[in-house]
Design a protein around this motif. Structure first.
Motif, mmCIF file in Angstrom:
data_model
loop_
_atom_site.group_PDB
_atom_site.id
_atom_site.type_symbol
_atom_site.label_atom_id
_atom_site.label_comp_id
_atom_site.label_asym_id
_atom_site.label_seq_id
_atom_site.Cartn_x
_atom_site.Cartn_y
_atom_site.Cartn_z
ATOM 1 N N UNK A 1 38.741 40.546 40.974
ATOM 2 C CA UNK A 1 39.792 41.157 41.782
ATOM 3 C C UNK A 1 39.414 41.007 43.251
ATOM 4 N N UNK A 2 40.377 40.686 44.082
ATOM 5 C CA UNK A 2 40.068 40.386 45.480
ATOM 6 C C UNK A 2 39.409 41.567 46.191
ATOM 7 N N UNK A 3 39.850 42.766 45.857
ATOM 8 C CA UNK A 3 39.226 43.942 46.452
ATOM 9 C C UNK A 3 37.773 44.073 46.055
ATOM 10 N N UNK A 4 37.473 43.750 44.795
ATOM 11 C CA UNK A 4 36.087 43.828 44.320
ATOM 12 C C UNK A 4 35.213 42.756 44.964
ATOM 13 N N UNK B 1 37.721 28.952 43.758
ATOM 14 C CA UNK B 1 38.871 29.728 43.324
ATOM 15 C C UNK B 1 40.177 29.002 43.597
ATOM 16 N N UNK B 2 40.102 27.879 44.338
ATOM 17 C CA UNK B 2 41.308 27.134 44.661
ATOM 18 C C UNK B 2 42.179 27.817 45.700
ATOM 19 N N UNK B 3 41.545 28.658 46.546
ATOM 20 C CA UNK B 3 42.274 29.391 47.584
ATOM 21 C C UNK B 3 42.258 28.582 48.875
ATOM 22 N N UNK B 4 43.370 28.569 49.586
ATOM 23 C CA UNK B 4 43.451 27.880 50.872
ATOM 24 C C UNK B 4 42.431 28.482 51.833
ATOM 25 N N UNK B 5 41.653 27.640 52.501
ATOM 26 C CA UNK B 5 40.610 28.146 53.394
ATOM 27 C C UNK B 5 41.190 28.846 54.621
ATOM 28 N N UNK C 1 42.877 35.802 52.328
ATOM 29 C CA UNK C 1 41.743 36.113 51.468
ATOM 30 C C UNK C 1 40.469 35.484 52.016
ATOM 31 N N UNK C 2 40.535 34.230 52.402
ATOM 32 C CA UNK C 2 39.367 33.555 52.978
ATOM 33 C C UNK C 2 38.959 34.216 54.286
ATOM 34 N N UNK C 3 39.952 34.554 55.121
ATOM 35 C CA UNK C 3 39.663 35.180 56.419
ATOM 36 C C UNK C 3 38.978 36.529 56.242
ATOM 37 N N UNK D 1 44.809 40.469 51.168
ATOM 38 C CA UNK D 1 44.799 39.185 50.452
ATOM 39 C C UNK D 1 46.134 38.917 49.764
ATOM 40 N N UNK D 2 46.473 37.635 49.634
ATOM 41 C CA UNK D 2 47.760 37.252 49.076
ATOM 42 C C UNK D 2 47.888 37.614 47.595
ATOM 43 N N UNK D 3 46.762 37.660 46.887
ATOM 44 C CA UNK D 3 46.795 37.970 45.447
ATOM 45 C C UNK D 3 45.815 39.092 45.157
ATOM 46 N N UNK D 4 46.039 39.776 44.025
ATOM 47 C CA UNK D 4 45.157 40.880 43.637
ATOM 48 C C UNK D 4 43.950 40.400 42.856
ATOM 49 N N UNK D 5 44.089 39.283 42.159
ATOM 50 C CA UNK D 5 42.984 38.805 41.323
ATOM 51 C C UNK D 5 42.961 37.278 41.312
ATOM 52 N N UNK D 6 41.753 36.731 41.360
ATOM 53 C CA UNK D 6 41.579 35.280 41.319
ATOM 54 C C UNK D 6 41.258 34.877 39.881
#
Length: 499
Positions: free
Chosen positions: A145-148, A185-189, A193-195, A264-269
């Motif tokens: 989870x992004x928060x975690x 995770x395939x997330x845009x840098x 979330x990355x920031x 973050x854009x999503x709650x879980x990766x």
């Protein structure tokens, strides 16, 4: 040709800025030296004030590299003081030999030995990879989870602060791990979330520079001046008990602040936990070097935390013994060739010269003269403790905006802060405790990427823009300032730090 056009103007601007900064610094140096001598100030004190202003300008403008600035400052002290009146007998010249000894005095300081030792511990962590393993183990326990993940990054910064006594080294360890997570995770840098992860990496480490005495070089400068001027040695545990609650609360605030301002854009990766586990598996089982280093580091941490409680060995001595063990063949975990290539020798030299600069300001009477002037000008003689903290903290926060080195800021300001506190007539003021609180604020490089080396390390990943850092850094600084005032009025007053 297009590439050349893109690069040349930037280099030209940079070169002009450096020349301008050096020119302004030299002009200020000469102008101050030529001023009429103020009443109550020794000529050597006036010359040291000129050198201090010169140093502040070249540090703020980065007119020359920090290591080069150290050599320039040593030369200026040796020449300016050496060709001027002696402190004891103004009818005689001090002489360059005596002045050079003053300029190099910081290198014989126990704090210098501790910072040097800290750099070797950081080198050992990088050589063995133990820092990377610790970070991945912590992150692997927190899920995807992004928060975690954000909480894990902040907690990792806290954990590494105990074992890696260098902010830049801790952040440099974390950056490739966090970047690997972002890519895997395939997330845009350039995503939020990355920031948020990268900004948290720098800010969490800056926060724990406050909480742990050995986490940052600038703390050693403050401790050194407290010992020299106030004849009190602040133990590792005393610092931790006083400052760790501030860092802990601010770490929680950092989490919610980042989640609110850069959600973050999503709650879980998807597959995130497996990705971290795979990275940990790539490291394989712990090596003999990692086990040795972990054992030595934990024993050293025990000695730090029990200083003045179970034994009288100071932090610098126990650290030097640990470094010796790390370098001894068969027992140790690295050799000199591997270690010296990973040591920031320029930073270490700047640290030694920074202590010398502050000590010279004290020895020549410049610090006490400036302190009396500041106290008289702002009417601070009878300020209550909370008022003094409010003024000094705000002053340091504003001044830090122009500094790229908390080490330089501490070297220039802490001797003056102590002298200011000694000039105040408010009864019951705890000068040692108030100096510690001022030093906490020295680590507040939260606003601009250029305010600290660790900020620049994460900024270079291009995962966020400077406006993102400023957007989160300003409220973090405001909250941290309020927390300083609240804790000065409550917890630190109960501990007796404010009086």
């Amino acid at each position: 040709m297009a590439e050349s056009k893109a690069v040349t103007p930037v280099e030209g601007v940079s070169g002009r800025t450096e020349i301008l900064g050096l020119g302004v610094a030299l002009a200020a140096l000469v102008a101050i030296i030529l001023l009429p001598l103020p009443a109550g100030l020794h000529p050597a004190g006036l010359r040291m004030m000129a050198i201090m202003v010169f140093a502040v300008i070249i540090w703020m403008t980065e007119a020359v590299p920090y290591a080069v600035s150290a050599a320039v400052i040593v030369s200026l002290i040796a020449l300016a003081l050496g060709l001027g009146p002696a402190l004891a007998d103004p009818t005689k010249l001090m002489g360059s030999s005596k002045a050079l000894g003053m300029a190099l005095s910081g290198f014989s300081n126990t704090a210098f030995a501790l910072v040097a030792g800290a750099m070797f511990i950081s080198a050992a962590m990088m050589i063995t990879g133990l820092d990377k393993r610790i970070a991945l183990v912590i992150l692997s326990r927190l899920g995807a989870r992004t928060g975690r993940v954000l909480a894990g990054v902040i907690f990792t910064g806290f954990a590494l602060s105990f074992l890696v006594p260098s902010t830049t080294a801790r952040v440099s360890c974390m950056v490739p791990i966090v970047m690997g997570i972002i890519v895997a995770f395939g997330v845009d840098r350039r995503s939020r979330f990355a920031a948020v992860l990268m900004i948290a990496t720098a800010q969490a480490d800056s926060l724990w520079n406050v909480g742990i005495k050995t986490a940052a070089a600038q703390n050693m400068i403050a401790v050194s001046f407290i010992e020299k001027q106030l004849h009190y040695s602040v133990s590792w545990l005393e610092w931790f008990v006083a400052a760790a609650p501030f860092s802990a609360v601010m770490s929680v605030i950092l989490y919610f602040l980042l989640m609110k301002l850069l959600p973050p854009e999503v709650d879980e990766i998807e597959g995130g936990k497996a990705t971290i586990a795979a990275k940990l598996a790539e490291l394989g089982p712990m090596t003999a070097g990692e086990k040795k280093l972990l054992t030595i580091s934990l024993i050293l941490l025990c000695f730090w935390t029990t200083e003045k409680v179970l034994h009288d060995f100071d932090t610098s001595t126990t650290t030097m013994v640990a470094i010796t063990l790390m370098l001894v063949p068969r027992i140790g975990v690295m050799d000199w060739k591997d270690a010296q290539a990973r040591i920031g020798w320029g930073t270490l030299i700047l640290f030694g010269v920074g202590i010398s600069l502050g000590q010279c300001l004290l020895d020549t009477g410049a610090a006490s003269w400036m302190a009396k002037y500041i106290v008289a000008t702002f009417g601070m003689e009878n300020f209550p403790a909370i008022g003094i903290v409010a003024v000094l903290a705000l002053f340091l926060i504003v001044v830090h905006l122009g500094f790229a080195s908390a080490t330089g800021l501490a070297a220039a300001m802490i001797p003056i802060i102590i002298a200011v506190l000694q000039s105040i007539k408010t009864p019951g003021i705890n000068i040692v405790g108030m100096t510690m609180i001022a030093q906490y604020v020295v680590s507040f490089g939260f606003i601009l990427p250029v305010n600290a080396p660790q900020n620049m390390v994460v900024y270079c990943t291009e995962t966020f823009q400077s406006k993102d850092f400023i957007r989160t850094g300003i409220p973090l600084t405001i909250i941290a300032y309020i927390m300083i005032l609240v804790m000065s009025a409550t917890y630190w007053r109960w501990l007796g730090l404010t009086g």
